[in-house]
Design a protein around this motif. Structure first.
Motif, PDB file in Angstrom:
ATOM      1  N   SER A   9       0.740  -1.173  -0.025  1.00 19.26           N
ATOM      2  CA  SER A   9      -0.035  -0.015   0.058  1.00 19.26           C
ATOM      3  C   SER A   9       0.741   1.069   0.157  1.00 19.26           C
ATOM      4  O   SER A   9       2.215   1.362   0.329  1.00 19.26           O
ATOM      5  CB  SER A   9      -0.934  -0.137   1.442  1.00 19.26           C
ATOM      6  OG  SER A   9      -0.011  -0.010   2.340  1.00 19.26           O
ATOM      7  N   ASN A  11      -0.208   5.529   1.131  1.00 19.86           N
ATOM      8  CA  ASN A  11      -0.975   6.459   1.617  1.00 19.86           C
ATOM      9  C   ASN A  11      -0.307   7.725   1.829  1.00 19.86           C
ATOM     10  O   ASN A  11       0.792   7.971   2.053  1.00 19.86           O
ATOM     11  CB  ASN A  11      -1.609   6.018   3.150  1.00 19.86           C
ATOM     12  CG  ASN A  11      -2.445   4.442   2.980  1.00 19.86           C
ATOM     13  OD1 ASN A  11      -3.393   4.320   1.935  1.00 19.86           O
ATOM     14  ND2 ASN A  11      -2.405   3.829   3.939  1.00 19.86           N
ATOM     15  N   GLY A  39       1.703   4.696   4.449  1.00 18.67           N
ATOM     16  CA  GLY A  39       0.999   3.566   3.711  1.00 18.67           C
ATOM     17  C   GLY A  39       2.306   2.309   3.996  1.00 18.67           C
ATOM     18  O   GLY A  39       3.437   2.621   3.925  1.00 18.67           O
ATOM     19  N   GLY A  96      -4.494   6.187  -1.555  1.00 21.00           N
ATOM     20  CA  GLY A  96      -4.955   5.925  -0.194  1.00 21.00           C
ATOM     21  C   GLY A  96      -4.691   6.937   0.984  1.00 21.00           C
ATOM     22  O   GLY A  96      -3.745   7.755   0.805  1.00 21.00           O
ATOM     23  N   THR A  97      -5.649   6.988   1.795  1.00 25.30           N
ATOM     24  CA  THR A  97      -5.256   8.297   2.660  1.00 25.30           C
ATOM     25  C   THR A  97      -5.484   7.576   4.253  1.00 25.30           C
ATOM     26  O   THR A  97      -6.188   6.464   4.416  1.00 25.30           O
ATOM     27  CB  THR A  97      -6.533   9.205   2.601  1.00 25.30           C
ATOM     28  OG1 THR A  97      -6.404   9.907   1.323  1.00 25.30           O
ATOM     29  CG2 THR A  97      -6.444  10.499   3.653  1.00 25.30           C
ATOM     30  N   VAL A 112      -7.914   4.228   8.102  1.00 22.14           N
ATOM     31  CA  VAL A 112      -7.337   4.033   6.524  1.00 22.14           C
ATOM     32  C   VAL A 112      -8.565   3.918   5.497  1.00 22.14           C
ATOM     33  O   VAL A 112      -9.388   3.262   5.960  1.00 22.14           O
ATOM     34  CB  VAL A 112      -6.448   2.895   6.332  1.00 22.14           C
ATOM     35  CG1 VAL A 112      -5.690   2.881   4.962  1.00 22.14           C
ATOM     36  CG2 VAL A 112      -5.304   3.049   7.418  1.00 22.14           C
TER      37      VAL A 112
END
Length: 303
Positions: A9, A11, A39, A96-97, A112
């Motif tokens: 991932s 983020n 991430g 992604g955050t 997330v």
């Protein structure tokens, strides 16, 4: 040259600092806010790249959205020398955050939003099959779908690439997934989720490790925060202590540990030596604020 692969991932981390973490129904004013690149996959790729030796290359397979955060991340990772051939951009999706709350003791709570991470798939891995074939080690986590995790583990196994699964965030994994794992690195919370054993000392850690060994995993490393890590190599267990430091922020400490562990193992260090190296790297990370900004460079481990 040896090749190392990180899959997972990425983020954009929104970090809010408080005196204490908010409780349910409680509103608190934060003391500080900043945007960090994070991430688990990205953190581990950055850690591996900063801690590698000159004979190692780091490749990262991930999925980003079509937004400004994606461009910012790619530029930063390129500056760290990471191979981004396997970095995919997903149309009409956000990167992604994560929302990260941190207190004065360095403890954190994290929420997330997966965004593009949810679209990383077996098809992407097939397109990057040469990376799996070339890599001596692959490191992966659980911030992408379990289907993608299983596909990556299967491909690594197919190409005799030793895999390291960092089962974070905590999730229940099938025996099919666990049967594909070579090295597993849960923390205490993740060990409890996977084994049902609450890890509080060496005896309970050995019981949790025994469960993983029963699934066919030879090497188990349970990270214990400031206490270091419990290593069980084919059933022979020991606690390897971490250096004592003044902890400021634990964000990315586990990711730093995992990236360092992979680098050290690829260099031919024993699993015990690799855990010592990883403990040292993560002990530096916790003395700094932020995610990727806290990850040390190799030369800093010798200071």
């Amino acid at each position: 040259m040896s090749s190392l692969l990180v899959v997972g991932s990425a983020n954009a981390d929104h970090v809010l600092t408080f005196d204490k973490l908010p409780q349910a129904g409680e509103t608190l004013m934060c003391q500080q806010y900043h945007l960090e690149l994070g991430g688990k996959g990205a953190n581990q790729a950055v850690a591996a790249s900063r801690l590698r030796n000159t004979q190692q290359t780091i490749s990262f397979i991930t999925a980003l959205g079509d937004d400004g955060n994606a461009s910012m991340m790619r530029n930063a990772w390129t500056a760290d020398g990471i191979d981004l051939e396997g970095c995919y951009q997903i149309a009409n999706q956000s990167t992604g955050t994560a929302m990260i709350f941190v207190n004065q003791q360095g403890e954190n709570s994290i929420g997330v939003v997966p965004g593009a991470n949810a679209y990383l798939s077996a098809e992407h891995f097939q397109q990057q099959q040469a990376k799996f074939e070339q890599a001596s080690y692959m490191l992966i986590q659980l911030e992408t779908s379990l289907e993608s995790v299983q596909a990556a583990l299967q491909l690594a196994r197919q190409h005799q690439c030793i895999n390291i699964l960092n089962p974070a965030p905590a999730a229940v994994l099938s025996k099919e997934i666990l049967s594909l794992v070579d090295i597993i690195t849960p923390n205490e919370t993740e060990a409890l989720a996977l084994t049902g054993v609450e890890v509080s000392d060496q005896l309970s850690a050995s019981k949790a490790a025994a469960y993983f060994h029963q699934q066919g995993i030879n090497k188990v490393v349970i990270t214990l925060g400031s206490k270091g890590a419990y290593l069980s190599d084919q059933g022979k267990g020991q606690i390897i202590p971490a250096p004592r430091v003044n902890t400021i922020d634990t964000v990315a400490a586990g990711d730093t540990f995992n990236g360092a562990l992979m680098v050290a193992l690829d260099e031919g260090k024993s699993i015990q030596e690799a855990v010592i190296f990883a403990n040292k790297a993560s002990s530096i990370a916790v003395t700094r604020h932020g995610a990727q900004s806290s990850i040390p460079y190799r030369e800093q481990l010798n200071n």
